[in-house]
Write a protein that holds these residues in place. Structure first.
Motif, short mmCIF file in Angstrom:
data_model
loop_
_atom_site.label_atom_id
_atom_site.label_comp_id
_atom_site.label_asym_id
_atom_site.label_seq_id
_atom_site.Cartn_x
_atom_site.Cartn_y
_atom_site.Cartn_z
N PHE A 131 0.85 -1.29 -0.01
CA PHE A 131 0.02 -0.02 -0.19
C PHE A 131 0.89 1.36 -0.04
CE2 PHE A 131 -2.59 3.25 1.69
CZ PHE A 131 -3.87 3.06 0.89
N ASN A 132 0.73 2.21 -1.22
CA ASN A 132 1.55 3.34 -1.02
C ASN A 132 0.76 4.53 -0.52
OD1 ASN A 132 2.37 5.84 -2.28
ND2 ASN A 132 3.96 4.42 -3.44
N GLN A 133 1.40 4.75 0.76
CA GLN A 133 0.65 6.21 1.38
C GLN A 133 0.56 7.31 0.56
OE1 GLN A 133 -0.78 5.43 4.15
NE2 GLN A 133 0.00 3.58 5.12
N THR A 134 1.44 7.71 0.11
CA THR A 134 1.46 8.77 -0.78
C THR A 134 0.31 8.72 -1.99
OG1 THR A 134 3.97 8.90 -0.62
CG2 THR A 134 2.88 10.60 -2.09
N LYS A 135 0.27 7.80 -2.74
CA LYS A 135 -0.79 7.45 -3.59
C LYS A 135 -2.00 7.18 -3.37
CE LYS A 135 -2.23 6.25 -7.92
NZ LYS A 135 -2.44 7.44 -9.06
N GLY A 136 -2.01 6.47 -1.94
CA GLY A 136 -3.39 6.35 -1.35
C GLY A 136 -4.03 4.84 -1.88
N PHE A 137 -3.26 4.19 -2.67
CA PHE A 137 -3.72 3.06 -3.19
C PHE A 137 -2.70 1.77 -3.13
CE2 PHE A 137 -6.37 6.12 -5.43
CZ PHE A 137 -7.59 5.59 -5.46
N CYS A 151 3.36 2.19 -9.29
CA CYS A 151 1.85 2.61 -8.96
C CYS A 151 1.17 2.94 -10.52
CB CYS A 151 1.67 3.93 -8.24
SG CYS A 151 2.40 3.53 -6.68
N LEU A 152 -0.11 3.20 -10.49
CA LEU A 152 -0.89 3.51 -11.60
C LEU A 152 -0.65 4.97 -11.65
CD1 LEU A 152 -4.15 1.28 -11.46
CD2 LEU A 152 -2.34 1.16 -12.86
N GLY A 153 -0.82 5.71 -12.97
CA GLY A 153 -0.40 7.08 -13.24
C GLY A 153 -1.46 7.86 -12.31
N LYS A 154 -1.26 9.29 -12.62
CA LYS A 154 -1.70 10.41 -12.14
C LYS A 154 -3.41 10.52 -12.50
CE LYS A 154 1.46 13.92 -11.33
NZ LYS A 154 2.70 13.75 -12.43
N THR A 155 -3.64 9.95 -13.55
CA THR A 155 -5.11 9.78 -14.03
C THR A 155 -6.08 8.74 -13.51
OG1 THR A 155 -4.78 8.28 -15.93
CG2 THR A 155 -4.49 10.66 -16.33
N LYS A 156 -5.45 7.99 -12.71
CA LYS A 156 -6.18 6.73 -11.74
C LYS A 156 -6.02 7.17 -10.29
CE LYS A 156 -6.14 4.68 -15.61
NZ LYS A 156 -7.18 4.70 -16.41
N GLY A 157 -7.14 7.40 -9.89
CA GLY A 157 -7.12 7.81 -8.28
C GLY A 157 -6.93 9.33 -7.87
#
Ligand SMILES: Nc1ncnc2c1ncn2[C@@H]1O[C@H](COP(=O)(O)OS(=O)(=O)O)[C@@H](OP(=O)(O)O)[C@H]1O
Length: 193
Positions: A131-137, A151-157
């Protein structure tokens, strides 16, 4: 892989895919249709910042509370209606519905279901995610062909805008009967209500 929610809601898609191969296995990721609509709107907003508010696009008539079901952001979430169309061409056991919520809370579990459905050995497990805390996913510990996390890109999440809670409630009421029918058809309660 080719993916878009458009396949699931395009009337002609099941006949066309069935004509290619009746044995095709179909995987559909579904999430709470209200959150889905807001996510859809957020995506459009990122490309066209001048569009009207979510609240004004939701209603045909705000005073009567009549929902604009022709707005694609709302139309796509009427899953039971779209599934009816697919069931004219494919049996239920050839369609897997993946929970968008569980894909976030338990990605390995949900991918376990996908691997089973495809008749694959369970290669992807808990060990592959963190779990990536910065990404939140959840993200992959190692991307394919690399030793680095991915992680998935900026357009996801994306962060969703705040929507008037009364409008959200009206949408919840609108979708409830369709969600119930969808749970019955799939034999799975997705827990959106
Ligand atoms: N691991 C992980 N990382 C980031 N995002 C994740 C992840 N798992 C699921 N999601 C959810 O995926 C949503 C966007 O994917 P979509 O398939 O809807 O995108 S698209 O329609 O193909 O553009 C995206 O929706 P939004 O939150 O509205 O951006 C996410 O909630």
């Amino acid at each position: 892989m080719e993916k878009t929610p458009s396949y699931f809601v395009t009337r002609e898609a099941p006949a066309r895919i069935s004509a290619m191969s009746r044995d095709t296995k179909l995987i559909v990721v579904v999430r709470d249709p209200v959150t889905r609509a807001i996510s859809d709107y957020t995506q459009t907003l990122s490309k066209k910042p001048d569009i009207p508010s979510f609240e004004s696009l939701t209603f045909k008539n705000r005073t009567t509370g009549l929902i604009d079901t022709s707005w694609s952001a709302i139309q796509i979430g009427i899953y039971a209606k779209h599934l009816d169309n697919w069931l004219q061409y494919f049996p239920m056991d050839q369609i897997l519905f993946v929970s968008g919520e569980r894909l976030i809370s338990d990605p390995a579990g949900e991918l376990g279901r996908v691997q089973d459905f495809l008749g694959l050995k369970r290669i992807i497990t808990d060990k592959h995610f963190y779990f990536n805390q910065t990404k939140g996913f959840p993200c992959l510990k190692k991307a394919e062909g690399s030793s680095k996390p991915h992680c998935l890109g900026k357009t996801k999440g994306r962060t969703h805008p705040n929507i008037n809670p009364e409008v959200v409630q009206r949408l919840r009421d609108f979708y409830r009967p369709f969600n119930m029918k969808f749970y019955q058809m799939t034999g799975h309660n997705f827990g959106w209500d």
